[in-house]
Scaffold this motif. Structure first.
Motif, short mmCIF file in Angstrom:
data_model
loop_
_atom_site.label_atom_id
_atom_site.label_comp_id
_atom_site.label_asym_id
_atom_site.label_seq_id
_atom_site.Cartn_x
_atom_site.Cartn_y
_atom_site.Cartn_z
N HIS A 66 0.86 -0.93 0.15
CA HIS A 66 -0.04 -0.06 0.05
C HIS A 66 0.85 1.23 -0.01
O HIS A 66 2.12 1.27 0.24
CB HIS A 66 -1.10 -0.05 1.30
CG HIS A 66 -0.48 0.00 2.60
ND1 HIS A 66 -1.26 -0.59 3.74
CD2 HIS A 66 0.92 -0.04 2.91
CE1 HIS A 66 -0.29 -0.65 4.69
NE2 HIS A 66 0.81 -0.24 4.29
N CYS A 84 8.67 -2.78 3.11
CA CYS A 84 8.03 -2.23 4.27
C CYS A 84 8.73 -1.42 5.39
O CYS A 84 8.14 -0.38 5.65
CB CYS A 84 7.27 -3.17 4.89
SG CYS A 84 6.83 -4.68 3.86
N CYS A 87 8.93 2.78 5.33
CA CYS A 87 7.93 3.45 6.07
C CYS A 87 7.74 3.34 7.38
O CYS A 87 7.78 3.99 8.42
CB CYS A 87 6.56 3.47 5.20
SG CYS A 87 6.76 4.10 3.46
N HIS A 88 8.00 2.10 7.73
CA HIS A 88 7.48 1.35 8.95
C HIS A 88 9.03 1.23 9.67
O HIS A 88 9.51 0.07 9.90
CB HIS A 88 6.90 0.07 8.96
CG HIS A 88 5.44 0.05 8.54
ND1 HIS A 88 4.35 0.79 9.04
CD2 HIS A 88 4.96 -0.43 7.35
CE1 HIS A 88 3.34 0.70 8.32
NE2 HIS A 88 3.71 -0.02 7.15
N ARG A 104 -0.52 -8.17 8.73
CA ARG A 104 -0.58 -8.23 7.31
C ARG A 104 -1.06 -9.70 7.19
O ARG A 104 -1.79 -10.21 6.45
CB ARG A 104 0.13 -7.65 6.54
CG ARG A 104 0.17 -8.01 4.99
CD ARG A 104 -1.28 -7.21 4.39
NE ARG A 104 -1.16 -5.76 4.57
CZ ARG A 104 -1.92 -5.07 5.32
NH1 ARG A 104 -2.79 -5.68 5.89
NH2 ARG A 104 -1.87 -3.59 5.55
C1 HEC Z 1 4.96 4.27 1.65
C2 HEC Z 1 5.14 4.02 3.08
C3 HEC Z 1 4.53 2.74 3.45
C4 HEC Z 1 5.15 1.36 2.89
C5 HEC Z 1 6.01 1.13 1.81
C6 HEC Z 1 4.36 0.30 3.67
N1 HEC Z 1 3.54 1.09 4.42
FE1 HEC Z 1 2.25 -0.06 5.86
N2 HEC Z 1 1.44 1.94 6.50
C7 HEC Z 1 1.90 2.94 6.12
C8 HEC Z 1 1.17 4.15 7.00
C9 HEC Z 1 1.43 5.58 6.92
C10 HEC Z 1 0.25 3.37 7.81
C11 HEC Z 1 -0.73 4.14 8.73
C12 HEC Z 1 -0.10 4.28 10.00
C13 HEC Z 1 0.43 3.08 10.58
O1 HEC Z 1 -0.68 2.32 11.03
O2 HEC Z 1 1.39 3.00 10.95
C14 HEC Z 1 0.29 2.00 7.38
C15 HEC Z 1 -0.46 0.98 8.13
C16 HEC Z 1 -0.09 -0.46 7.90
C17 HEC Z 1 -0.70 -1.43 8.73
C18 HEC Z 1 -1.74 -1.33 9.61
C19 HEC Z 1 -3.07 -0.82 8.62
C20 HEC Z 1 -3.59 -1.88 7.73
O3 HEC Z 1 -3.51 -1.62 6.37
O4 HEC Z 1 -3.87 -3.08 8.09
C21 HEC Z 1 0.01 -2.71 8.39
C22 HEC Z 1 -0.60 -4.11 8.56
C23 HEC Z 1 1.10 -2.15 7.38
N3 HEC Z 1 1.17 -0.96 7.19
C24 HEC Z 1 1.86 -3.18 6.89
C25 HEC Z 1 2.81 -3.16 5.77
C26 HEC Z 1 3.51 -3.93 5.26
C27 HEC Z 1 3.62 -5.40 5.52
C28 HEC Z 1 4.36 -3.31 4.27
C29 HEC Z 1 5.18 -4.02 3.15
C30 HEC Z 1 4.64 -5.07 2.32
C31 HEC Z 1 3.90 -2.08 4.08
N4 HEC Z 1 3.13 -1.70 5.39
C32 HEC Z 1 4.60 -1.07 3.23
C33 HEC Z 1 2.97 3.37 5.25
C34 HEC Z 1 3.53 2.32 4.57
#
Ligand code: HEC
Ligand code: HEC
Ligand code: HEC
Ligand code: HEC
Length: 125
Positions: A66, A84, A87-88, A104
């Protein structure tokens, strides 16, 4: 003799190109091992990317990759060119990133009642 040398050279050049291409196209990854976890407690998680997504019928890349801007999820935008952990970010404590992965991966397996839930089924030695 000349012709032979030429053929040999082309074979070598082609092999190098082939090795280069296969080494750098990691599109079909077989496991997830995020380098952000510097002190690992478990073996890498098995994840046969393309096969997994085909078996689970996941067509939308943003289900996992996402994209967010200013804390808002951007529809129709993906982030497969990013890790991942870009950002995280891990800020001393790895638990929030671990939870994101587990939410996830295991989250969907729980919901769909399909796919592994036990530690050792994903973190295979
Ligand atoms: C472009 C930046 C970005 C990337 C790349 C990214 N995330 Fe996120 N994600 C976020 C943000 C900002 C949030 C909302 C705030 C939070 O919950 O930390 C989020 C929320 C989430 C959440 C909780 C909300 C939901 O959608 O269920 C999960 C689980 C998650 N991310 C998993 C992942 C995983 C696994 C990957 C890699 C495959 C990933 N993210 C890659 C920025 C990113
Ligand atoms: C079920 C979750 C999931 C889905 C769906 C998914 N991916 Fe991924 N993908 C991942 C994870 C996890 C990684 C490894 C992330 C990392 O290295 O930080 C990854 C890595 C990648 C990479 C980088 C490979 C490398 O060499 O490091 C590409 C490119 C990619 N995915 C493309 C896609 C595309 C295109 C789609 C949609 C057709 C897709 N993914 C759907 C989870 C998913
Ligand atoms: C949107 C739902 C969804 C997400 C997200 C998801 N999975 Fe799955 N996964 C499934 C389903 C459904 C199956 C069972 C497929 C079948 O019946 O063959 C599965 C099966 C698996 C399997 C068993 C072998 C295989 O490839 O079929 C592994 C291992 C696995 N998942 C790991 C992961 C990991 C690691 C992640 C996170 C990076 C992840 N999954 C994210 C739905 C999901
Ligand atoms: C559905 C698959 C899945 C299951 C089940 C699962 N994990 Fe994970 N886990 C992952 C993925 C994907 C990552 C992030 C990729 C990586 O390993 O670097 C991860 C990361 C981790 C990490 C951080 C990396 C490290 O080795 O320090 C720990 C610790 C961890 N998991 C422990 C557990 C434990 C304990 C359980 C059982 C209670 C469990 N996991 C169950 C998929 C899974």
């Amino acid at each position: 003799m000349r012709k032979k040398t030429w053929v040999l050279c082309s074979v070598i050049v082609l092999s190098i190109i082939f090795l280069f291409v296969t080494a750098y196209s990691q599109d079909n990854i077989k496991y997830v091992q995020d380098p952000a976890f510097t002190k690992r407690m478990r073996p890498a998680a098995v994840f046969n990317h393309d096969e997994h997504n085909e078996n689970a019928s996941i067509d939308d890349c943003s289900t996992c990759h996402h994209f967010y801007k200013d804390k808002v999820k951007v529809e129709n935008e993906t982030s497969e060119d990013m890790k991942c952990s870009e950002c995280h970010k891990i800020d001393k404590d790895p638990v929030p990133l671990i939870n994101k992965y587990h939410l996830r991966c295991k989250g969907c397996h729980e919901q769909e009642k399909a796919g592994p839930l036990m530690c050792s089924e994903c973190h295979v030695k």
